[in-house]
Write a protein that holds these residues in place. Structure first.
Motif, short mmCIF file in Angstrom:
data_model
loop_
_atom_site.label_atom_id
_atom_site.label_comp_id
_atom_site.label_asym_id
_atom_site.label_seq_id
_atom_site.Cartn_x
_atom_site.Cartn_y
_atom_site.Cartn_z
N LEU A 158 0.81 -1.22 0.00
CA LEU A 158 0.00 0.00 0.00
C LEU A 158 0.84 1.27 0.00
N LEU A 159 2.08 1.17 0.43
CA LEU A 159 2.94 2.35 0.56
C LEU A 159 3.93 2.48 -0.59
N ASP A 160 3.68 1.83 -1.69
CA ASP A 160 4.65 1.84 -2.80
C ASP A 160 4.31 2.90 -3.87
N ASP A 161 3.81 4.03 -3.46
CA ASP A 161 3.50 5.17 -4.33
C ASP A 161 2.19 5.04 -5.11
N ARG A 162 1.39 4.05 -4.82
CA ARG A 162 0.09 3.98 -5.51
C ARG A 162 -0.90 5.00 -4.93
N PHE A 163 -0.60 5.50 -3.73
CA PHE A 163 -1.37 6.56 -3.11
C PHE A 163 -0.43 7.72 -2.88
N ASP A 164 -0.26 8.54 -3.88
CA ASP A 164 0.83 9.52 -3.85
C ASP A 164 0.57 10.76 -2.98
N GLN A 165 -0.60 10.85 -2.36
CA GLN A 165 -0.88 11.99 -1.47
C GLN A 165 -0.71 11.63 0.01
N PHE A 166 -0.38 10.37 0.33
CA PHE A 166 -0.18 9.98 1.72
C PHE A 166 0.88 10.84 2.34
#
Length: 166
Positions: A158-166
């Motif tokens: 989940l933290l591999d840049d697929r959600f770039d606004q985290f």
């Protein structure tokens, strides 16, 4: 809602709510918390121009997951919903990864999602597993995510840049 759950309304109360109350206030509603069996009667027949938050409660069976994926309400509100809470009350068949597939479907459908919480009301947690069959998903708007994962590897997924606004 004292236990942070939502009870099913009786048919007479639901009918009155849908036929008399909702027509008068639907344009004012910002957030709805509804029990999964009431979605068709509450969400589908009306427009909710100011709706941005949705809580779907009491998901009990894999059929409820299929209903959520196959019904058009997510498509209809895909540009409106920015906050979503999903709460299940029963152990779904995790061998089929139905939770993970619904999770991916939500991200691929709700294009303005900023807050998402997928939770279980049971002691046994509904955990996401991405290692064996990782779904394709991406969000450029998600700011906050509350989900239980099966392993640290799933967390890294989940933290591999697929959600770039985290």
């Amino acid at each position: 809602m004292s236990s942070n759950s939502i009870s099913r309304l009786s048919d007479s109360i639901l009918h009155r709510f849908c036929s008399q109350i909702l027509p008068a206030i639907s344009y004012k509603i910002n957030w709805l918390k509804i029990e999964v069996s009431s979605i068709e009667r509450i969400l589908l027949p009306r427009n909710y121009p100011n709706l941005f938050g949705l809580g779907i409660y009491n998901i009990e069976r894999d059929d409820d997951i299929r209903f959520l994926k196959e019904n058009t309400f997510m498509q209809r509100f895909k540009n409106q919903i920015s906050s979503l809470v999903i709460k299940s009350v029963d152990k779904l068949d995790t061998s089929k990864n139905v939770n993970t597939h619904l999770f991916a479907y939500i991200f691929n459908t709700l294009s303005h999602l900023r807050y998402f919480k997928f939770d279980s009301l049971l002691f046994y947690d509904q955990r996401m597993a991405f290692v064996y069959s990782p779904p394709s998903m991406f969000s450029s708007t998600l700011l906050e995510l509350h989900v239980k994962v099966d392993s640290f590897t799933d967390c890294l997924y989940l933290l591999d840049d697929r959600f770039d606004q985290f």
